[in-house]
Design a protein around this motif. Structure first.
Motif, PDB file in Angstrom:
ATOM      1  N   VAL A  40       0.847  -1.186   0.000  1.00 55.76           N
ATOM      2  CA  VAL A  40       0.000   0.000   0.000  1.00 55.76           C
ATOM      3  C   VAL A  40       0.888   1.243   0.000  1.00 55.76           C
ATOM      4  N   SER A  41       0.283   2.409  -0.155  1.00 55.33           N
ATOM      5  CA  SER A  41       1.019   3.665  -0.175  1.00 55.33           C
ATOM      6  C   SER A  41       1.418   4.082   1.237  1.00 55.33           C
ATOM      7  N   ASP A  42       2.627   4.653   1.357  1.00 49.52           N
ATOM      8  CA  ASP A  42       3.048   5.218   2.633  1.00 49.52           C
ATOM      9  C   ASP A  42       2.863   6.736   2.648  1.00 49.52           C
ATOM     10  N   LYS A  88      -3.261   7.801   4.346  1.00 45.77           N
ATOM     11  CA  LYS A  88      -3.785   6.936   5.404  1.00 45.77           C
ATOM     12  C   LYS A  88      -4.396   5.693   4.742  1.00 45.77           C
ATOM     13  N   SER A  89      -3.524   4.803   4.355  1.00 46.43           N
ATOM     14  CA  SER A  89      -3.922   3.650   3.545  1.00 46.43           C
ATOM     15  C   SER A  89      -4.160   2.387   4.362  1.00 46.43           C
ATOM     16  N   VAL A  90      -4.076   2.492   5.695  1.00 49.61           N
ATOM     17  CA  VAL A  90      -4.161   1.304   6.550  1.00 49.61           C
ATOM     18  C   VAL A  90      -5.063   1.581   7.754  1.00 49.61           C
ATOM     19  N   PRO A 108      -5.248  -3.135   4.947  1.00 52.79           N
ATOM     20  CA  PRO A 108      -5.372  -2.098   3.920  1.00 52.79           C
ATOM     21  C   PRO A 108      -6.757  -1.433   3.959  1.00 52.79           C
ATOM     22  N   TRP A 109      -6.777  -0.115   3.821  1.00 52.75           N
ATOM     23  CA  TRP A 109      -8.031   0.628   3.859  1.00 52.75           C
ATOM     24  C   TRP A 109      -8.983   0.169   2.758  1.00 52.75           C
TER      25      TRP A 109
END
Length: 257
Positions: free
Chosen positions: A133-135, A138-140, A162-163
């Motif tokens: 996921v992207s860092d 807020k992807s999590v 993961p969101w």
């Protein structure tokens, strides 16, 4: 020469070594109260501060527990709750129990959990890479819990999802409204567990973990970093278990590839 070298060790260390031998031989049984500091001081020809230091050594090793106003007792070994390689097996589905509750039931204990928080976060680089996921956003979603067996806190658990999977699901609720818990939600979203990856280490606890897990001095923790991998080889959940080592064990029975 060896005896002379041993004689030069601090008296507190020699007292601790003798008491350890007596505990290991069964002379002082689990749960037994050790003689008072006064009696131990008389026995070993030492001052009470030296005996106190010897008992602290044994406490740091996890062999004894000091109870305020009562004395020092040999630690009773608890039945282990074993985190097994089969804990996610479909064979437990009909029980209606989560993997943790299954393990508690095997030991005749009642399991429960307390939710500490559920939050959408921006992951660090390592976690972002692990979950793909992207860092940058807020992807999590992070879920934090403490798990109990009867009245004993045994795990501090942090789960990252993961969101894109958690959004709009029961994973955002304290009590996940699914018959099979969070893993049932994952399957409904198209992620069936095909493989797990567990990295296991042992260490001493942080001050926060001592508080959450009600740890006595000298008790280490086992840390398990678990990744769930689906039928397409994609990671969809990372969970860190911080387990008190005096009540938990690991049991793996897996094919060798």
């Amino acid at each position: 020469m060896t005896d002379q070298a041993e004689d030069r060790r601090p008296l507190s260390r020699r007292i601790a070594d003798q008491l350890r031998k007596e505990i290991e031989s069964g002379q002082h049984a689990p749960g037994a109260k050790l003689p008072s500091q006064r009696k131990l001081a008389e026995r070993f020809g030492a001052v009470r501060n030296t005996v106190d230091e010897a008992l602290k050594i044994l406490a740091q090793e996890g062999l004894v527990v000091a109870e305020h106003g009562r004395g020092v007792f040999v630690r009773v070994k608890q039945p282990l709750i074993r985190l097994g390689s089969d804990r996610y097996s479909p064979k437990y589905r009909e029980s209606g129990l989560s993997p943790f509750l299954v393990e508690c039931a095997k030991q005749g204990k009642v399991g429960r959990f307390e939710v500490l928080g559920i939050e959408r976060i921006k992951p660090d680089n390592a976690l972002a890479d692990q979950l793909k996921v992207s860092d940058k956003t807020k992807s999590v979603v992070r879920r934090e819990n403490v798990f109990y067996a009867d009245t004993d806190p045994v795990y501090r658990v942090t789960t990252w999802i993961p969101w894109r999977i958690a959004q709009g699901t029961g994973l955002l609720q304290a009590e996940v409204p699914h018959q099979y818990g969070i893993h049932g939600v994952f399957e409904d979203k198209g992620h069936a567990m095909a493989r797990i990856s567990d990295e296991i280490t042992a260490r001493m606890p942080t001050p926060d973990e001592v508080g959450y897990l009600n740890l006595s001095p000298g008790v280490p923790v086992i840390e398990v970093m678990h990744t769930s991998i689906d039928q397409d080889g994609e990671p969809y959940e990372v969970t860190r278990f911080v387990m008190r080592a005096d009540m938990n064990g690991l049991s793996y029975n897996v094919p060798v590839e």
